[in-house]
Design an enzyme around this catalytic site. Structure first.
Site: not given
Ligand code: GDP
Ligand code: IMO
Ligand code: MG
Length: 432
Positions: A13, A16, A40-41, A226
């Site tokens: 999270d 990416k 979840g991207h 991840q």
């Molecule tokens: P990922 O799994 O690495 O793609 O990250 P996620 O999408 O799960 O979580 C990142 C969250 O931060 C999302 O809600 C993005 O919309 C948000 N986000 C990304 N870059 C920024 C930033 O620079 N500032 C803020 N406030 N939010 C951001």
């Molecule tokens: P993105 O790509 C954050 C965590 C779960 C749990 C562990 C194992 O959005 O960054 P799993 O379902 O993979 O067997 O769970 O890994 N986890 C993540 N945490 N971002 C993710 O993906 C994750 N995918 C799995 O919360 O601790």
């Molecule tokens: Mg994510």
């Protein structure tokens, strides 16, 4: 060779999705290389938010080819839904924009059931998985009983493969977990309505397409899911995911040579978060942690769970730089730190009385790690509308300099909001 890996440098999270969408403007091909719909991207373009679980984050750019590599475990029901949602928005009009390797393992509903039964049975030692069937699907792959994407299109083969995959699981479901058994007929029936859509994206010569693209000098981005500390070999085992999340796995999972990679971009937040169980030395179980969660909207993109929040951990980040061979960094969510009087950074751990600044092994060690926190002064200015590095408050620049120096790796991109345009380039990463 113009291969570039984008890898999460923390516990996932990191942002990416946002940054791959930004980088994709300069890419010909974006490849998801591991994990599945545990990811979840989030992408925000013109104020509209899209959350992708399986589709590569280049998919909102019609001229960018997107690919799902053999190392990904594909929830075909989720995939079809994502494809349909994008089509409804007028995107992904050309099926050729997305290819799925026919040697990907498929996640079927019984993988999710098993994942959820296992978590329930773990009581106090839960991993806190996403419940998406990731672990059971990778187990089936290693056990050589996975249903592969290409198997879906021949009903006889599919039935045989499903029978093999469910034989042991049904014993577990019935006798160990006391839940309903599954039948191969049920599974085959449920898959049938998806086949037309899936067939449009089937790729029989996946790594050949990649080889040709790389050889022709096309720019290929490999999108990690991840993060480094969730890596099954090098993360905080057993509180990890079931795949290798490291940059090197982009090559193994996609079937290309390590020599094809010339940059590894590590993505990290200006602070730290973690979802699920497991050690997290800099976690803040206080008002500051709540504030980071609130200001950073730190709730899981896949499960909606509140993310645990804490200060930036440079010991863990330094390890991520080494484990992945990170050449350039993107710091995300710097805007979230605005308004804090002082900002903590963990520069070392105290482990059993000893000061540790470099760690490459997280198994067990973090359980005893007390973070050594240094504080830097904060700033009050809102960063979300900054368009130029020179507009950043002095203290924000000091924070960036401190982190970059400690890591010994340049921070070339800074993100100051979820939107595509809220991105500051310290140095251009892509020269055309
Ligand atoms: P990922 O799994 O690495 O793609 O990250 P996620 O999408 O799960 O979580 C990142 C969250 O931060 C999302 O809600 C993005 O919309 C948000 N986000 C990304 N870059 C920024 C930033 O620079 N500032 C803020 N406030 N939010 C951001
Ligand atoms: P993105 O790509 C954050 C965590 C779960 C749990 C562990 C194992 O959005 O960054 P799993 O379902 O993979 O067997 O769970 O890994 N986890 C993540 N945490 N971002 C993710 O993906 C994750 N995918 C799995 O919360 O601790
Ligand atoms: Mg994510």
């Amino acid at each position: 060779m113009p291969g570039i890996v984008v890898v999460g440098a923390q516990w996932g999270d990191e942002g990416k999705g946002k940054i791959v969408d930004v980088f994709a403007e300069h890419a010909d091909l974006v490849v998801r290389y591991q994990g599945g719909s545990n990811a979840g991207h989030t992408l925000v373009v013109n104020g509209r938010k899209t959350v992708l679980h399986l589709l590569p984050s280049g998919i909102l750019r019609p001229d960018t080819l997107c690919a799902i590599a053999p190392g990904v475990v594909v929830d075909i029901f989720g995939l079809v839904e994502e494809i349909k949602n994008l089509k409804a928005l007028g995107l992904l009009q050309n099926p050729k924009q997305l290819m799925v390797a026919e040697t990907c393992s498929v996640i079927l509903p019984f993988h999710k059931t098993l994942d959820q039964c296992r978590e329930k049975a773990l009581d106090e030692n839960k991993i806190g998985t996403t419940g998406k069937g990731i672990g059971p699907a990778y187990e089936d792959r290693a056990a050589r009983r996975a249903v592969l994407f290409g198997d879906l299109f021949d009903e006889k083969t599919l039935r045989e493969k499903v029978e093999l995959a469910i034989a042991e699981k049904n014993v577990l479901f019935k006798d160990f977990y006391g839940t309903a058994m599954v039948s191969a007929d049920q599974v085959v029936e449920s898959v049938r309505p998806l086949l037309d859509v899936l067939a449009q994206h089937r790729s029989r010569d996946f790594s050949l397409v990649l080889h040709k693209a790389l050889k022709a000098g096309k720019r290929v981005l490999f999108e990690g899911a991840q993060g480094t500390l969730l890596d099954v070999w090098h993360g905080t085992y057993p509180y990890v995911t079931s795949s290798s999340t490291l940059a090197a796995n982009a090559c193994v999972s996609s079937g290309i040579s390590p020599m094809a990679i010339n940059k590894v971009i590590g993505v990290f937040k200006a602070y730290a978060t973690r979802v699920g169980t497991g050690p997290f030395p800099t976690e803040l179980n206080n008002e500051t942690g709540d504030r980071l969660r609130r200001e950073g909207a730190e709730f899981g993109s896949t499960t909606g769970r509140p993310r645990r929040c804490g200060w930036l951990d440079l010991v863990a980040l330094k390890a991520a730089v080494k484990l992945n061979g990170i050449t350039n960094l993107s710091m995300m969510k710097l805007d979230v730190l605005s308004g804090l009087e002082k900002i903590g950074i963990c520069t070392a751990y105290k482990i059993r009385g000893e000061l540790v600044q470099d760690l490459s092994m997280f198994y067990g060690e973090l359980d005893h790690a007390e973070p050594v926190i240094e504080y830097l002064p904060g700033w009050n200015e809102n960063l979300s509308r900054v368009t130029n590095l020179k507009e950043l408050p002095r203290m924000a620049t000091s924070y960036l300099d401190f982190v970059g120096t400690q890591l010994g790796t340049p921070i070339d991109v800074i993100s100051i909001g979820p939107g595509r345009e809220q991105t500051l380039w310290v140095k251009p990463l892509f020269t055309e």
